[in-house]
Scaffold this active site. Structure first.
Site, PDB file in Angstrom:
ATOM      1  N   ARG A 163       0.844  -1.203   0.000  1.00 11.56           N
ATOM      2  CA  ARG A 163       0.000   0.000   0.000  1.00 11.56           C
ATOM      3  C   ARG A 163       0.879   1.253   0.000  1.00 11.56           C
ATOM      4  O   ARG A 163       2.042   1.219   0.383  1.00 11.56           O
ATOM      5  CB  ARG A 163      -0.929   0.045   1.211  1.00 11.56           C
TER       6      ARG A 163
ATOM      7  N   GLY B  84       8.675   0.883   3.211  1.00 17.37           N
ATOM      8  CA  GLY B  84       7.538   1.698   3.640  1.00 17.37           C
ATOM      9  C   GLY B  84       6.305   1.459   2.783  1.00 17.37           C
ATOM     10  O   GLY B  84       5.361   2.239   2.816  1.00 17.37           O
TER      11      GLY B  84
ATOM     12  N   ASP C 237      -2.064  -0.599   7.488  1.00 13.89           N
ATOM     13  CA  ASP C 237      -1.443  -1.381   6.416  1.00 13.89           C
ATOM     14  C   ASP C 237      -2.261  -2.627   6.092  1.00 13.89           C
ATOM     15  O   ASP C 237      -2.509  -2.954   4.925  1.00 13.89           O
ATOM     16  CB  ASP C 237      -0.017  -1.790   6.816  1.00 13.89           C
TER      17      ASP C 237
END
Ligand code: GLA
Length: 402
Positions: free
Chosen positions: A37, A133, A181
């Site tokens: 994501r 990340g 997430d």
């Protein structure tokens, strides 16, 4: 070309099937995928009960499996070559090397629900870059959970699946992450951002379909080494601030109330809380602006978010700052509406909103200038908002048919 092929998923799926056959000498029976994501705005707000606005990206982790011997789980990563082996007849505990713990954690979650996990040969392949990340760990957890739904017949509500995966990350990886997430990976929808109220866990899919605007991701080349320890520290400061303000979660604090308490809060705690409170306001405002197609205003909110993460929350680094500043230098005349670090920080990626017609030119400038300034290569790509986790069909893929 910065635009990924229509589906990188088909390629990863096919690669995983081949790798499975090569490693285990058999046909797999189940396959599932879950995406990474990128967060457009709303950073370090999830564990404070606030708002986040991520989208699933067109980069997937694929898990394929076939029946194993007795109740043994044999796990192989096609990316790292790492292996793990354990018994599914006994309660599954933490103990594998590195990323295997995410898989163990998710399986333990299914056991807790009373699902019987059979012996499995299991192979993981992924094109979500690790430590960037972009939630490679959530993609792994959610892919394995989705696979287990197919294997055990124990279907989960996607919200419960995301929560099970978050718990795996807390208990088996020791990272006290929020819920963003796993929700983005489990519940992403093509062409949509996911506005999530992390206190009520209510979600809204916000269309993001203006063909003139693209989401660009730039990887700084810096791995998020510091992230886990610093993450826990930030979370602790936020809890301290909430206690001092007499609210359960910082989501419930206002800027006025925080300013009024400034004198009795340590400066660092005050600034951490100020980031969270102002970021929540920026996030809800950004949704309004996106719905009206006001991209300059969205871009300003993104720059504001970055400054707050850099100065108040202190999770940026010179490399991420450089990527954002290069974008700001290009400005709207150069095709960039806004840019910010995305994810936990301390390396990893930036996310930028870019005029689609300028995508190639912006990517080129970003890579060249970043190399001149920092001496590192940035990996730059564009992703449309992609679909969340799914069980994959097991019939032979078109490209494999004679
Ligand atoms: C990491 C965590 C998320 C969230 C972000 C920061 O990605 O896993 O839960 O806290 O950092 O927004």
């Amino acid at each position: 070309m910065l635009r990924p092929p229509a589906s990188t998923l088909a390629g990863t799926h096919e690669r995983a099937l081949r790798a499975f056959r090569a490693r285990f000498g058999a046909e797999p029976r189940w396959a599932a995928a879950a995406p990474g994501r990128v967060n457009i705005i709303g950073e370090h707000t999830d564990y404070n009960g606030g708002f986040v606005l991520p989208m699933a990206i067109d980069r997937y982790t694929v898990a394929v499996a076939g029946p194993g011997t007795e109740r043994r789980i044999r796990l192989v990563s096609a990316n790292t070559g790492g292996e793990d082996e354990f018994d599914a007849a006994a309660p599954i505990i933490r103990g594998g090397q590195g990323r295997a713990n995410y898989v163990r954690g998710v399986m333990a979650g299914f056991q807790r629900l009373g699902a019987e996990i059979p012996g499995l040969d299991l192979l993981i392949d992924s094109d979500v870059p690790i430590g960037s990340g972009l939630s490679s760990s959530a993609a792994l957890e959610v892919a394995v959970a989705t696979l287990l739904e197919a294997v055990t017949g124990h279907a989960l509500d996607p919200v419960d699946k995301a929560l099970l995966c978050q718990r795996a990350e807390h208990e088996f990886a020791g990272v006290p992450c929020g819920i963003m997430d796993q929700f983005a990976s489990a519940l992403g929808r093509e062409g949509h951002l996911l506005l999530l109220d992390c206190r009520s866990q209510q979600l809204e899919h916000v269309p993001m379909i203006d063909p003139a605007v693209s989401v660009m991701i730039a990887h700084s080349g810096v791995r998020r080494e510091l992230a886990a320890g610093e993450f826990a520290l930030r979370r602790g400061r936020c809890e301290e601030a909430a206690d001092a303000l007499g609210v359960e979660l910082l989501r419930d604090a206002t800027l006025e109330r925080l300013e009024a308490a400034k004198a009795r809060l340590p400066d660092e705690t005050f600034r951490r809380a100020r980031h969270v409170v102002t970021e929540d306001a920026r996030t809800t405002e950004a949704v309004r602006m996106i719905q009206q197609g006001r991209w300059s205003a969205v871009g300003e909110l993104m720059y504001g978010s970055h400054a707050s993460l850099r100065d108040d929350f202190e999770v940026s680094c010179p490399e991420l700052d450089a990527l954002v500043e290069i974008c700001r230098g290009l400005g709207e005349a150069g095709g960039v509406y806004g840019s910010r670090l995305t994810g936990g920080g301390f390396g990893g990626c930036t996310v930028s909103l870019v005029a689609t017609e300028a995508v190639d030119a912006v990517g080129k400038t970003l890579r060249r200038t970043y190399r001149e300034q920092i001496g590192l290569g940035a990996v730059v790509f564009v992703s449309r908002p992609a679909a969340g986790a799914a069980i994959l069909p097991m019939e032979r893929l078109p490209m494999e048919q004679p």
